[in-house]
Motif scaffolding. Structure first.
Motif, PDB file in Angstrom:
ATOM      1  N   THR A   2     -35.444 -13.956  77.769  1.00 64.30           N
ATOM      2  CA  THR A   2     -36.824 -14.271  78.154  1.00 64.30           C
ATOM      3  C   THR A   2     -37.164 -13.525  79.426  1.00 64.30           C
ATOM      4  OG1 THR A   2     -36.567 -16.473  77.226  1.00 64.30           O
ATOM      5  CG2 THR A   2     -38.439 -16.116  78.708  1.00 64.30           C
ATOM      6  N   ARG A   3     -38.234 -12.729  79.419  1.00 66.46           N
ATOM      7  CA  ARG A   3     -38.616 -11.971  80.605  1.00 66.46           C
ATOM      8  C   ARG A   3     -40.130 -11.965  80.847  1.00 66.46           C
ATOM      9  NH1 ARG A   3     -34.904  -8.565  82.943  1.00 66.46           N
ATOM     10  NH2 ARG A   3     -32.869  -8.505  81.921  1.00 66.46           N
ATOM     11  N   PRO A   4     -40.810 -13.096  80.706  1.00 67.29           N
ATOM     12  CA  PRO A   4     -42.239 -13.101  81.056  1.00 67.29           C
ATOM     13  C   PRO A   4     -42.412 -13.143  82.565  1.00 67.29           C
ATOM     14  CG  PRO A   4     -41.542 -15.292  80.432  1.00 67.29           C
ATOM     15  CD  PRO A   4     -40.363 -14.400  80.220  1.00 67.29           C
ATOM     16  N   SER A  34     -38.543 -21.595  79.246  1.00 67.07           N
ATOM     17  CA  SER A  34     -37.380 -20.720  79.111  1.00 67.07           C
ATOM     18  C   SER A  34     -37.139 -19.898  80.370  1.00 67.07           C
ATOM     19  CB  SER A  34     -37.554 -19.795  77.897  1.00 67.07           C
ATOM     20  OG  SER A  34     -38.755 -19.051  78.022  1.00 67.07           O
ATOM     21  N   VAL A  35     -38.221 -19.359  80.960  1.00 63.32           N
ATOM     22  CA  VAL A  35     -38.032 -18.566  82.166  1.00 63.32           C
ATOM     23  C   VAL A  35     -37.642 -19.458  83.342  1.00 63.32           C
ATOM     24  CG1 VAL A  35     -40.400 -18.590  83.100  1.00 63.32           C
ATOM     25  CG2 VAL A  35     -38.955 -16.619  83.483  1.00 63.32           C
ATOM     26  N   LEU A  68     -32.664  -8.812  89.127  1.00 60.78           N
ATOM     27  CA  LEU A  68     -32.242  -9.471  87.907  1.00 60.78           C
ATOM     28  C   LEU A  68     -33.379  -9.556  86.895  1.00 60.78           C
ATOM     29  CD1 LEU A  68     -30.270 -12.424  89.524  1.00 60.78           C
ATOM     30  CD2 LEU A  68     -29.371 -10.240  88.745  1.00 60.78           C
ATOM     31  N   GLY A  69     -34.510  -8.970  87.240  1.00 60.86           N
ATOM     32  CA  GLY A  69     -35.631  -8.939  86.309  1.00 60.86           C
ATOM     33  C   GLY A  69     -36.610 -10.072  86.458  1.00 60.86           C
ATOM     34  N   VAL A  70     -36.615 -10.741  87.607  1.00 58.94           N
ATOM     35  CA  VAL A  70     -37.525 -11.864  87.821  1.00 58.94           C
ATOM     36  C   VAL A  70     -38.298 -11.626  89.110  1.00 58.94           C
ATOM     37  CG1 VAL A  70     -37.708 -14.345  88.159  1.00 58.94           C
ATOM     38  CG2 VAL A  70     -35.936 -13.416  86.672  1.00 58.94           C
TER      39      VAL A  70
END
Length: 482
Positions: A60-62, A4-5, A153-155
């Motif tokens: 999804t943010r792992p 997903s990530v 963007l959170g990655v």
């Protein structure tokens, strides 16, 4: 691994790439061309699929693991090469078939510079600009550019940076934060590009050509807006500008930053890799010039100009041409292609095995010779007074072995497809070293070879750009075990 990530990041990167399809529209409007709807359609398709991929996994943010970074890097280059082919297929000219369009797109993004397009001088300028832009984006590495944006963007980006950065020393950073490192590399890249464009303009190029050729020069790509490449200008000043910036682009970008921050050119000469790189350029250039002169191909002045230019262009894996070097005495074409195996420095936009690896291999060979005389001697490899890690040295030998095995495997595949040996050998060197021009049937362009050979060479270009192991690791069963 997190599918997903991976989908989320790929979606974001595709969205970023889609924006670059809008800049050729400005060129089309300036020159009154009819390619605007085609670029808008390519933008819409790319942005739509990118947005869809992001939307499906937006929650999804792992954290991004190293394994995810490798998968994203390889998939992104494959996906990017496919979507980058859209404008080349949709345009009325050159209106390439799928295989040819993907070949051209991957060649541009990997800064190889091998082309299947002929009659460049008659193509719309927006298409010509788009090809050059592909090389410019691929030069610094779209992933390295993106790591400066993705954290917002959170990655996280370090895993992507380690997977994408060329050369054996992948864990070194200029700044503690990866975003700062990527920003510094990008600034160096932009400054070199601007300087190159201005220099080309002052040398006599029109602004459009100056900008386009600065893209491919600093990216060490080799695409041109003319069929005759830089030979179109028949200008010694243009050639001198190209030589200077090809040499600069072949140096480690981190070393540029160090030299500029210290305001000292000695930083280049003190670096062992840069010193060997410059010495090889001077030595190989001298051999080329002397051979051209003594075989009476040119007079001394022309031998000096064309010999030095062509050697720098081939060894740095840029691939520009001012003459048909394939028609030079037999020794020189093979000597030039041999030089492309050395390539440029690690951390540059160039291809090849890289000077740093060659430096370590040379030191290891000398160490083994010394050990024959002194079997009990402890002889660590040292670079700038520091002991070089044995693990990295072992990795370089593994890379070299894998490189040779893959090289001759590709040669055999090309021979099986019907190409003659000179064409197969040189095309493999041109693809795996991200060089571009070859010999035989690919001396001028790659339009005449079969589709199977083109797909094989696409794989070779990706292997060369990703430095083999980034791609090969995906074929390891260990990689997929949880």
């Amino acid at each position: 691994m997190h599918p997903s990530v991976i989908g989320r990041v790929l979606g974001q990167l595709l969205l970023l790439f889609s924006v670059t399809m809008l800049t050729p529209i400005v060129v089309a409007l300036i020159y009154g061309e009819s390619t605007v709807p085609m670029f808008l359609l390519a933008f819409a398709i790319t942005a739509g699929i990118g947005a869809g991929s992001w939307w499906l996994s937006r929650h999804t943010r792992p954290d991004l693991r190293t394994r995810d970074g490798f998968v994203i890097t390889v998939l992104f280059w494959l996906v990017l090469g496919t979507f980058g082919a859209l404008p080349l297929m949709l345009a009325e000219a050159p209106h390439l078939a799928f295989t040819d369009a993907v070949f051209e797109s991957i060649s541009g993004l990997t800064t190889t510079g091998a082309t299947v397009i002929t009659h460049l001088d008659s193509l719309p300028r927006s298409i010509l600009y788009y090809r050059q832009q592909l090389q410019w984006l691929g030069g610094i590495g779209i992933v390295v550019i993106a790591v400066a944006i993705l954290p917002m963007l959170g990655v996280g980006g370090m895993q992507l940076y380690r997977a994408e950065t060329p050369g054996p020393m992948k864990d070194s950073k200029l700044k503690p934060r990866i975003t700062e490192t990527a920003n510094l590399l990008f600034r160096v890249y932009v400054v070199l590009t601007l300087g190159c464009a201005i220099a080309y303009y002052l040398a006599g190029m029109e602004p459009f050509d100056a900008i386009c050729h600065s893209f491919s020069t600093v990216a060490i790509g080799g695409f041109s807006t003319h069929d005759a490449s830089l030979g179109f200008y028949d200008s010694s000043v243009v050639m001198l500008v190209a030589m200077v910036f090809m040499v600069l682009a072949g140096l480690n970008f981190a070393l540029h930053y160090l030299a500029w921050s210290k305001k000292s050119l000695l930083s280049y000469w003190k670096d062992p890799e840069a010193r060997l790189y410059l010495l090889l350029l001077m030595g190989g250039g001298a051999v080329t010039v002397a051979y051209l002169y003594f075989t009476q191909v040119y007079n001394f002045e022309q031998s000096l100009l064309h010999g030095a230019f062509q050697f720098i262009s081939i060894m740095t894996t840029t691939g520009f041409a001012t003459a048909d070097f394939g028609s030079w005495p037999t020794f020189l074409p093979f000597f030039l292609l041999f030089a492309s195996f050395f390539g440029a420095c690690a951390g540059s936009t160039g291809g090849g095995i890289k000077i740093s690896r060659m430096l370590i291999l040379g030191k290891q060979c000398l160490r083994e010779i010394y050990r024959l005389v002194h079997p009990s001697a402890v002889l660590p490899i040292k670079i700038r007074g520091r002991v070089f890690p044995e693990r990295v040295a072992d990795g370089i030998w593994a890379f070299f072995g894998a490189y040779l095995a893959i090289y001759y495997f590709i040669v055999l595949l090309l021979l099986a497809s019907g190409l003659d040996y000179v064409t197969a050998w040189s095309a493999t060197a041109a693809a795996l070293n991200n060089l571009g021009p070859g010999l035989g049937d690919v001396a001028l362009n790659y339009s005449g070879i079969n589709d199977f050979a083109k797909w094989v060479l696409c794989a070779g270009m990706l292997l060369g750009r990703l430095e083999i192991f980034t791609l090969l690791v995906l074929f390891s069963p260990t990689f997929w075990r949880s």
